[in-house]
Design an enzyme around this catalytic site. Structure first.
Site, PDB file in Angstrom:
ATOM      1  N   GLN A  35      20.832  30.809  11.670  1.00  0.00           N
ATOM      2  CA  GLN A  35      21.056  29.357  11.714  1.00  0.00           C
ATOM      3  C   GLN A  35      19.867  28.583  11.160  1.00  0.00           C
ATOM      4  O   GLN A  35      20.018  27.465  10.690  1.00  0.00           O
ATOM      5  CB  GLN A  35      21.323  28.886  13.157  1.00  0.00           C
ATOM      6  CG  GLN A  35      22.649  29.319  13.736  1.00  0.00           C
ATOM      7  CD  GLN A  35      22.509  30.579  14.560  1.00  0.00           C
ATOM      8  OE1 GLN A  35      21.584  31.370  14.360  1.00  0.00           O
ATOM      9  NE2 GLN A  35      23.424  30.797  15.481  1.00  0.00           N
TER      10      GLN A  35
ATOM     11  N   ASP B 191      19.926  25.299  25.026  1.00  0.00           N
ATOM     12  CA  ASP B 191      21.340  25.340  25.393  1.00  0.00           C
ATOM     13  C   ASP B 191      21.546  25.035  26.865  1.00  0.00           C
ATOM     14  O   ASP B 191      22.619  24.616  27.285  1.00  0.00           O
ATOM     15  CB  ASP B 191      21.939  26.701  25.055  1.00  0.00           C
ATOM     16  CG  ASP B 191      21.980  26.892  23.554  1.00  0.00           C
ATOM     17  OD1 ASP B 191      20.929  27.158  22.967  1.00  0.00           O
ATOM     18  OD2 ASP B 191      23.063  26.716  22.967  1.00  0.00           O
TER      19      ASP B 191
ATOM     20  N   ARG C 215      28.376  24.861  16.720  1.00  0.00           N
ATOM     21  CA  ARG C 215      27.438  25.464  17.674  1.00  0.00           C
ATOM     22  C   ARG C 215      26.353  24.434  17.955  1.00  0.00           C
ATOM     23  O   ARG C 215      26.266  23.406  17.293  1.00  0.00           O
ATOM     24  CB  ARG C 215      26.855  26.796  17.175  1.00  0.00           C
ATOM     25  CG  ARG C 215      27.026  27.133  15.742  1.00  0.00           C
ATOM     26  CD  ARG C 215      26.190  26.300  14.839  1.00  0.00           C
ATOM     27  NE  ARG C 215      24.808  26.304  15.268  1.00  0.00           N
ATOM     28  CZ  ARG C 215      23.953  25.351  15.032  1.00  0.00           C
ATOM     29  NH1 ARG C 215      24.318  24.266  14.366  1.00  0.00           N
ATOM     30  NH2 ARG C 215      22.701  25.424  15.445  1.00  0.00           N
ATOM     31  N   GLY C 216      25.505  24.735  18.920  1.00  0.00           N
ATOM     32  CA  GLY C 216      24.496  23.766  19.331  1.00  0.00           C
ATOM     33  C   GLY C 216      24.998  23.032  20.558  1.00  0.00           C
ATOM     34  O   GLY C 216      26.146  22.575  20.594  1.00  0.00           O
ATOM     35  N   ALA C 217      24.140  22.925  21.560  1.00  0.00           N
ATOM     36  CA  ALA C 217      24.564  22.409  22.861  1.00  0.00           C
ATOM     37  C   ALA C 217      25.278  21.053  22.781  1.00  0.00           C
ATOM     38  O   ALA C 217      26.424  20.928  23.244  1.00  0.00           O
ATOM     39  CB  ALA C 217      23.361  22.339  23.797  1.00  0.00           C
TER      40      ALA C 217
ATOM     41  N   ASN D  85      17.411  29.143  25.367  1.00  0.00           N
ATOM     42  CA  ASN D  85      17.628  28.733  23.978  1.00  0.00           C
ATOM     43  C   ASN D  85      17.872  30.007  23.179  1.00  0.00           C
ATOM     44  O   ASN D  85      17.818  31.121  23.699  1.00  0.00           O
ATOM     45  CB  ASN D  85      16.409  27.949  23.447  1.00  0.00           C
ATOM     46  CG  ASN D  85      16.691  27.287  22.105  1.00  0.00           C
ATOM     47  OD1 ASN D  85      17.774  26.752  21.890  1.00  0.00           O
ATOM     48  ND2 ASN D  85      15.737  27.331  21.193  1.00  0.00           N
ATOM     49  N   LYS D  86      18.137  29.841  21.918  1.00  0.00           N
ATOM     50  CA  LYS D  86      18.439  30.971  21.031  1.00  0.00           C
ATOM     51  C   LYS D  86      17.440  32.111  21.225  1.00  0.00           C
ATOM     52  O   LYS D  86      16.245  31.882  21.367  1.00  0.00           O
ATOM     53  CB  LYS D  86      18.415  30.479  19.580  1.00  0.00           C
ATOM     54  CG  LYS D  86      18.719  31.487  18.509  1.00  0.00           C
ATOM     55  CD  LYS D  86      20.051  32.211  18.651  1.00  0.00           C
ATOM     56  CE  LYS D  86      21.128  31.375  19.248  1.00  0.00           C
ATOM     57  NZ  LYS D  86      21.856  30.569  18.351  1.00  0.00           N
TER      58      LYS D  86
END
Lengths: 367, 367
Positions: B207, B248, B53-55, B258-259
Site C-alpha cells: 500500500q 486501525d 481499506r484504511g480505518a 496498525n499495519k
C-alpha cells in the site's frame, strides 16, 4: 548439500581445472541454472549482479576469481602489476562484504610467493580450493556450536518445536555447506530436534522467500515464509524462541553489518527478551573497524531491485513493476546492528558475547 | 483531493442515490478503476477484498453498506431482524478495524429511531453522508494540528527539507480527504514548507509503494519509496526527522494497532530518539480495551497475498509467484505498538500524549 538426491555446492572447480561453476541464485527457486565462469569479467559479473551472494560464498568466488586471473594473464605472464590490477577490480565489485577482499588477498599472497607462471597458477588454485574447504568446515563447526543453543531451548520447552527466526539467506547457498545462520538449524534437524523456522522474505531481492525457503524445504525442515514486517508481532506473542542471522561484516567490537532490516529484528528481539545470535566464520570479522555504524560502508544498489519484483507467471520468470513509474526509490542494501542488541556470535571456534573482550578471547592472535 | 485536475474522493454516493461508487484501490497505481456498489454483498466484497481499506474509509463504506441494506430489504420491509442481520454481516467482513462497527452502529441507531420504511432509508442515507463529511473534516483538522509539529522541525532545521517516514497508506485514499498520517504532510506542503517523505513499500500488499507514492506524487510532494527493512538504517543516520503513521484501532490507553511492521518502526524511532506520531480521528479509538497487545484481534489474511505480488508487466497487471510453490506462508495483517513507544496522537481535537490521562483530557465525554 543435497538437492533432489544429488550432492551439490553453490560453487566448484570443474574437472577441466579452467571453469568455475556456480549456481545462478537469481533464478531460484523457480529455475535451477548452472553458470560457467572462465574469466575475471565473468567473476565480477557474478558477484556484482548477485549470481552468487552471501559473505562466505563471495569470499570463495573472489578467490577463484584471482585463480581465473592467473589463467587469463596476457602472454601467459602473471606480472605483479597485472595480478594487482585484476585483484583490485574484483575487490571493488561489492563494497560491504569484507570476505571479498579477504579471499582475494589470501590468494594474492600465495601468488606473490611463487616464482614461475605455472607455480603461480597452481598456488592460486590450491589456495582457492583451500578457502573453499575451510569455509565448508567452518560452517560445519558453527552448526555444532549452535546446536547447543537450540538443544537447550528444546529441553526447556519439553521437546516442543523450537521456533527460529532468520533474515535473508545465510544458508549453504551463501556459503559452501551448512550455511552460517542455517548451520545450527541443519545440525539440530539432523540430530532429531523438532524445529520450525520463520523465514523473513527479505525485500528487495527476497533471498529469504526465494532461497532460504527453498533450501530448508529441500532438506525437509519445517518453515513458514513471512513478510519482513511480521517478526515483531511474532516475538510479542511468544512465537519466536531465538533469532539467528548471518553477517556480511562484523567489527571486532561486535557491530554487525547484515542485510537491510536485520537491525529492526534485533530491536524487536531485544524488546521481547529473545536471544539474538549472529553466526559467522571468522573471515567475516573486520579486525580494523571499531564503530560499525559510522565506519562500515553501506552499499546502495540499483532502484530496479525495489521497483521490479521477480517471480513466476505461468511457468515463466518475469519482473513486474510495483510503484508508480516515476516515483523515486532508494535501495540501501545493508544496515548495522549495534553490539548492544546482539546476544552472541556463533563462530567456528565457539560461541562468544558481542563485545571486544570476548571476541578477542576466541581469537587471541588478533590482539 | 485532486487527481489529474479532477476533484475526487475514494467513495461517494451517485446522483441516482442508489449506487455507491468507490475507487478500486487494488488496481492502483497502474489502473484507475471506479466500481459501483448497489448491494450489501458488493459492500462486503469491497471491504473484505480490499477494494477499499484504511480505518476511516472502511467506516464510511460500512455506513453506506447499511444504507444499501435499507434499499435492498425484502418486500421493501426494513424489519429490525433484517437490518440487524445485514449489519452483523458487514461488521464481520474485517476483524481489526474498529471504525467498521462504529460506522455500522451509527447508521443502525438512526434507522432504529425512524418508523416508516422511507424514513429509515432517508435516515441511513443522511447519517452515512454525515459520517463521510465528518471524516473529511476530521482529517482537515488533523492536518492543521499536525502542521505545527512539522513547522517546528522545519524551523529547527533552518527550513531544510523535513524528512517524514510513513508506513502503509494512511492517505486520503484511506480516508475521505487529506488522510490521517498524510494530512500534516499535505497541509505542510500547501503551506510552503519543504518536506520529503520516505514511503515504506509495506508488504505484503504494498500500500505504501502503490498508494501512498501515487497520492503524494499526484500532489507534487517529494517522496522516495523504500523497503520496509530500510527505515532503521535511515533513522540511525539522521535521515528521518519524524515518523507519522495511521492506525486501525487504538486503545484509550494508547496502544496502536496498525499495519504489520509499524511496531518495528516505532522501536527504531525510539532507539534513535525520533518522534513517532500516530494520526487518527477519534472514531479509531476503542474505548473498551485497555491492553492492545493482548486484546486487539489480529486478522490473518490469505497466504496468496504474500506468495503472489501484483505489478505491471508490459502494460498488463499480473500476479507472480515469489517463494517455492510448496513453502508454507503466514500472513498476519497488523501488529500492536505499545503506548510506551508512541510520542503522541494527532487527532481532530488536537495533539495528546499516548497515555490514558492525556487521551481523556481531549475526550472528557468518554470518562
Amino acid at each position: 548439500m543435497i538437492v533432489d538426491g544429488k550432492q551439490i555446492r553453490p560453487i566448484w572447480l570443474d574437472k577441466d581445472l579452467k571453469t568455475v561453476k556456480i549456481i545462478d541464485q537469481r533464478m531460484l527457486p523457480h529455475e535451477f541454472v548452472i553458470v560457467d565462469m572462465t574469466t575475471v569479467d565473468h567473476n565480477i559479473q557474478a558477484i556484482k549482479e548477485m549470481y552468487v551472494r552471501g559473505a562466505p560464498l563471495i569470499g570463495v568466488t573472489a578467490a577463484y576469481g584471482v585463480y581465473l586471473a592467473t589463467l587469463n594473464a596476457p602472454d601467459n605472464n602473471i606480472t605483479d602489476e597485472y595480478i594487482k590490477k585484476e585483484c583490485d577490480r574484483i575487490k571493488s565489485s561489492r563494497p560491504t562484504a569484507v570476505n571479498l577482499a579477504w579471499g582475494v588477498d589470501r590468494v594474492l599472497e600465495k601468488i606473490k610467493k611463487a616464482e614461475h607462471n605455472e607455480d603461480k597458477i597452481t598456488a592460486a588454485r590450491t589456495e582457492a580450493r583451500e578457502i573453499e574447504e575451510e569455509e565448508a568446515e567452518n560452517c560445519r563447526k558453527i552448526g555444532e556450536y549452535g546446536l547447543s543453543l537450540i538443544k537447550n531451548i528444546s529441553k526447556a520447552k519439553n521437546r516442543e518445536a523450537v521456533n527460529i527466526l532468520t533474515h535473508c539467506n545465510a544458508g549453504w547457498l551463501a556459503c559452501i555447506e551448512y550455511g552460517t545462520a542455517t548451520a545450527p538449524m541443519y545440525t539440530a534437524f539432523d540430530n532429531g530436534i523438532d524445529i520450525h523456522v520463520w523465514v523473513d522474505e527479505t525485500r528487495p531481492l527476497n533471498q529469504g522467500s526465494r532461497l532460504t525457503a527453498w533450501e530448508l524445504g529441500k532438506h525437509g525442515i519445517k518453515h513458514t515464509v513471512i513478510t519482513d514486517n511480521a517478526g515483531g508481532h511474532l516475538m510479542q506473542h511468544g512465537m519466536v524462541d531465538i533469532v539467528i542471522v548471518g553477517t556480511d561484516r562484523t567489527t571486532y567490537t561486535g557491530d554487525v553489518a547484515n542485510k537491510i532490516g536485520t537491525y529492526l529484528k534485533a530491536l524487536a528481539a531485544h524488546d521481547n527478551n529473545i536471544p539474538f545470535y549472529v553466526a559467522l566464520p571468522s573471515s567475516t570479522f573486520d579486525w580494523t573497524l571499531r564503530d560499525g555504524i559510522k565506519e562500515i560502508p553501506i552499499e546502495e544498489r540499483d532502484s530496479y531491485e525495489i521497483r521490479y519484483v521477480q517471480g513466476l507467471d505461468h511457468g515463466v520468470i518475469k519482473n513486474i513493476l510495483i510503484p508508480p513509474e516515476n516515483s523515486p526509490v532508494a535501495n540501501f542494501a545493508f544496515d548495522v546492528t549495534p553490539a548492544r542488541l546482539v546476544t552472541g556470535f556463533i563462530t567456528e571456534r565457539g560461541i562468544c558475547k558481542a563485545d571486544e573482550k570476548d571476541i578477542m578471547r576466541l581469537f587471541p592472535e588478533k590482539n
